[in-house]
Design a protein around this motif. Sequence first.
Motif, PDB file in Angstrom:
ATOM      1  N   ARG A   1      22.568  49.016   4.834  1.00 22.30           N
ATOM      2  CA  ARG A   1      23.864  48.331   4.885  1.00 22.30           C
ATOM      3  C   ARG A   1      23.681  46.816   4.848  1.00 22.30           C
ATOM      4  O   ARG A   1      24.436  46.108   4.172  1.00 22.30           O
ATOM      5  CB  ARG A   1      24.613  48.747   6.154  1.00 22.30           C
ATOM      6  N   ALA A   2      22.699  46.323   5.584  1.00 22.90           N
ATOM      7  CA  ALA A   2      22.436  44.881   5.570  1.00 22.90           C
ATOM      8  C   ALA A   2      21.947  44.434   4.202  1.00 22.90           C
ATOM      9  O   ALA A   2      22.367  43.383   3.693  1.00 22.90           O
ATOM     10  CB  ALA A   2      21.411  44.536   6.642  1.00 22.90           C
ATOM     11  N   ARG A   3      21.076  45.229   3.588  1.00 23.83           N
ATOM     12  CA  ARG A   3      20.512  44.862   2.289  1.00 23.83           C
ATOM     13  C   ARG A   3      21.597  44.790   1.226  1.00 23.83           C
ATOM     14  O   ARG A   3      21.582  43.889   0.374  1.00 23.83           O
ATOM     15  CB  ARG A   3      19.442  45.877   1.878  1.00 23.83           C
ATOM     16  N   ARG A   4      22.537  45.719   1.263  1.00 26.25           N
ATOM     17  CA  ARG A   4      23.611  45.697   0.265  1.00 26.25           C
ATOM     18  C   ARG A   4      24.458  44.436   0.393  1.00 26.25           C
ATOM     19  O   ARG A   4      24.892  43.864  -0.612  1.00 26.25           O
ATOM     20  CB  ARG A   4      24.481  46.950   0.417  1.00 26.25           C
ATOM     21  N   LEU A   5      24.700  43.993   1.621  1.00 26.71           N
ATOM     22  CA  LEU A   5      25.496  42.785   1.814  1.00 26.71           C
ATOM     23  C   LEU A   5      24.718  41.530   1.437  1.00 26.71           C
ATOM     24  O   LEU A   5      25.290  40.565   0.923  1.00 26.71           O
ATOM     25  CB  LEU A   5      25.961  42.692   3.272  1.00 26.71           C
ATOM     26  N   VAL A   6      23.416  41.548   1.671  1.00 24.72           N
ATOM     27  CA  VAL A   6      22.588  40.399   1.281  1.00 24.72           C
ATOM     28  C   VAL A   6      22.559  40.250  -0.233  1.00 24.72           C
ATOM     29  O   VAL A   6      22.589  39.145  -0.773  1.00 24.72           O
ATOM     30  CB  VAL A   6      21.158  40.550   1.848  1.00 24.72           C
TER      31      VAL A   6
END
Length: 258
Positions: free
Chosen positions: A179-184
Amino acid sequence: METLALVLLGFFAAGYFVLAGADIGTGMLAPHLGRDERERRLVIASFAPFFLGNEVWLIATAGLLVGCFPDLEGELLSGQAPVVVALLAGWITRDMGLWLRGRTGGRAWRAVCDGALVCGSWAIALAWGWLLAALFAGAPGAVATGPVAALTAAAVAALFAVHGLGFAAMRLTGAPYERARRLVGRTGPGKSFALTSVLMGGVPLFAGGGLEIGSYVADDATLGLLVPALLVITPLLVAVQAWTWHAFRHRVTRPSYL
């Protein structure tokens, strides 16, 4: 001595925003990153080893203000009282949520503590933005008001969140990491965190640059006593901080005691 005091003040303030901004920003995004109990504990574990050490930088900044720039400290406390109260309330609420969530096994209790973590983190970020709005305007003795102040507070809070997102993407594993990677996005966690670190460190320096801080400096005798002591303590603080980040440099794979 005045120059050294100013350099130390900027160093501690920038260090706090960069380091503590990471755990504050991650706490702001905890509901999105962690969808169940285990994932939320994993998110907390990503910054649990750091947050107390990061807060030392704020204490050092406040101590430097009190000792070396007492007039500025007095003007900020009196003129920015509502903002300071909001900042302290958010700080206490967040830390209570972190420390107390593991004290009982009740789901409702943990939900309350998780809410305290998120609300406290947002309150801290918005309060800093509110305070910085006054400093940007060159008026440390008056609370900033109006749409510009609101936009500044929102922008600073957003920067905290993005900074925490990059940190979380470097520390997490599993579904929270995805989830964090997709937002980054394509920037990548490392580059994102490096970029926001520059911005986070630059914000307090830019805000202070608009003030005539030299006019608030303490007398030479006080500076002659405090500045050499700070020059001795600062390398120790940096060394401990570097050791902590090195010791916990690996991604988290399981929840912590919190």
